[in-house]
Enzyme design. Structure first.
Site, PDB file in Angstrom:
ATOM      1  N   ARG A  97       6.663   1.138  13.917  1.00 54.67           N
ATOM      2  CA  ARG A  97       7.301   0.523  12.491  1.00 54.67           C
ATOM      3  C   ARG A  97       8.579  -0.586  12.954  1.00 54.67           C
ATOM      4  NH1 ARG A  97       5.318   3.986   8.688  1.00 54.67           N
ATOM      5  NH2 ARG A  97       4.698   5.776   9.403  1.00 54.67           N
ATOM      6  N   ALA A 102       2.785  -0.865   5.026  1.00 50.57           N
ATOM      7  CA  ALA A 102       2.248  -0.711   6.438  1.00 50.57           C
ATOM      8  C   ALA A 102       1.932  -1.936   6.802  1.00 50.57           C
ATOM      9  CB  ALA A 102       1.284   0.588   6.813  1.00 50.57           C
ATOM     10  N   ARG A 139      12.710   5.178  12.774  1.00 53.23           N
ATOM     11  CA  ARG A 139      11.442   5.910  12.878  1.00 53.23           C
ATOM     12  C   ARG A 139      10.550   5.587  13.884  1.00 53.23           C
ATOM     13  NH1 ARG A 139       8.885   5.060   7.016  1.00 53.23           N
ATOM     14  NH2 ARG A 139       7.769   7.077   7.764  1.00 53.23           N
ATOM     15  N   HIS A 166      12.661  -2.564   3.011  1.00 55.45           N
ATOM     16  CA  HIS A 166      12.023  -1.014   3.146  1.00 55.45           C
ATOM     17  C   HIS A 166      12.986  -0.091   2.683  1.00 55.45           C
ATOM     18  CE1 HIS A 166       9.107  -2.987   5.799  1.00 55.45           C
ATOM     19  NE2 HIS A 166      10.103  -3.704   6.109  1.00 55.45           N
ATOM     20  N   PRO A 182       0.813  -1.267   0.095  1.00 54.86           N
ATOM     21  CA  PRO A 182       0.048  -0.033  -0.208  1.00 54.86           C
ATOM     22  C   PRO A 182       0.729   1.291  -0.045  1.00 54.86           C
ATOM     23  CG  PRO A 182      -0.116  -1.036   2.051  1.00 54.86           C
ATOM     24  CD  PRO A 182       0.389  -2.039   1.071  1.00 54.86           C
ATOM     25  N   ASN A 183       0.327   2.150  -0.831  1.00 52.70           N
ATOM     26  CA  ASN A 183       0.785   3.556  -0.815  1.00 52.70           C
ATOM     27  C   ASN A 183       2.011   3.910  -1.707  1.00 52.70           C
ATOM     28  OD1 ASN A 183      -1.304   4.830   0.461  1.00 52.70           O
ATOM     29  ND2 ASN A 183      -0.430   3.763   2.241  1.00 52.70           N
ATOM     30  N   ASN A 195       8.211  -5.476  -0.476  1.00 58.60           N
ATOM     31  CA  ASN A 195       7.773  -4.398   0.550  1.00 58.60           C
ATOM     32  C   ASN A 195       6.416  -4.225   0.808  1.00 58.60           C
ATOM     33  OD1 ASN A 195       7.909  -1.844   1.843  1.00 58.60           O
ATOM     34  ND2 ASN A 195       8.943  -0.799   0.530  1.00 58.60           N
TER      35      ASN A 195
HETATM   36  C1  DQA Z   1       7.843   1.185   4.336  1.00 55.83           C
HETATM   37  C2  DQA Z   1       8.006   1.507   5.802  1.00 55.83           C
HETATM   38  C3  DQA Z   1       6.647   1.326   6.423  1.00 55.83           C
HETATM   39  O1  DQA Z   1       6.741   1.534   7.827  1.00 55.83           O
HETATM   40  C4  DQA Z   1       5.758   2.189   5.627  1.00 55.83           C
HETATM   41  O2  DQA Z   1       4.516   2.078   6.518  1.00 55.83           O
HETATM   42  C5  DQA Z   1       5.562   2.355   4.206  1.00 55.83           C
HETATM   43  C6  DQA Z   1       6.943   2.095   3.639  1.00 55.83           C
HETATM   44  C7  DQA Z   1       9.395   1.550   3.591  1.00 55.83           C
HETATM   45  O3  DQA Z   1       9.671   1.268   2.531  1.00 55.83           O
HETATM   46  O4  DQA Z   1      10.278   2.437   4.097  1.00 55.83           O
HETATM   47  O5  DQA Z   1       4.508   2.314   3.589  1.00 55.83           O
HETATM   48  O6  DQA Z   1       7.786  -0.014   4.010  1.00 55.83           O
END
Ligand code: DQA
Length: 156
Positions: free
Chosen positions: A110, A76, A106, A99, A10-11, A73
């Site tokens: 996480r 979250a 962070r 990641h 996601p994202n 990857n």
């Molecule tokens: C991530 C780190 C995760 O904590 C975060 O939610 C992400 C990206 C990273 O690539 O650094 O979406 O996986």
């Protein structure tokens, strides 16, 4: 030639636009083309991205029996998903957790990954280069697919 699939959760479709101070200013598609070209002689790289947990599990189940390795990857979902960890354990292909950011530098939420114990190894904190390092690790490792491990047994 090893078949390796990179899976982004996601994202991560927003890389280049999303929090550039954390994740950089480059789109993944742009980076992926370059990585694909750089590995051309040694690996057949494919890419899949989804924002949905179920689609990521479906892809892990499918590619986990068809590929020689998976770079994952999970965004979250890394910190929340027992279902993804179970899917990793269910397939014979080695999975490297990746990641972009150094998650340990962070927020505390996480710092925990449900996926790490199920993965062959983890790479975090090297920006987009984390993906290349994961591919290199998969190419360098002579890993014989075996029955799903408990997560505690040693990988050979
Ligand atoms: C991530 C780190 C995760 O904590 C975060 O939610 C992400 C990206 C990273 O690539 O650094 O979406 O996986």
């Amino acid at each position: 030639m090893k078949k390796i699939l990179i899976i982004n959760g996601p994202n991560l479709n927003l890389l280049g636009k999303r929090e550039p101070s954390v994740y950089g200013g480059r789109s993944f598609e742009d980076y992926f083309r370059e990585l694909q070209e750089a590995c051309r002689d040694r690996a057949e790289l494919a890419y899949f991205q989804s924002n949905s947990e179920g689609a990521l599990i479906d892809k892990l189940q499918e590619a986990g029996f068809a590929c020689d390795g998976i770079v994952l990857n999970a965004g979250a979902y890394t910190h929340t998903s027992i279902a993804l960890a179970d899917a990793i354990r269910a397939v014979p292909a080695p999975v490297v957790e990746v990641h972009i950011s150094n998650v340990y530098a962070r927020e505390e939420y996480r710092h925990h990954s449900f996926l790490s114990p199920a993965c062959r190894g983890c790479i975090a904190g090297f920006g987009l280069d984390s993906y290349r390092l994961a591919v290199e690790a998969l190419l360098a490792t002579s890993y014989k697919p075996q029955a799903a491990s408990s997560g505690e047994s040693a990988h050979s």
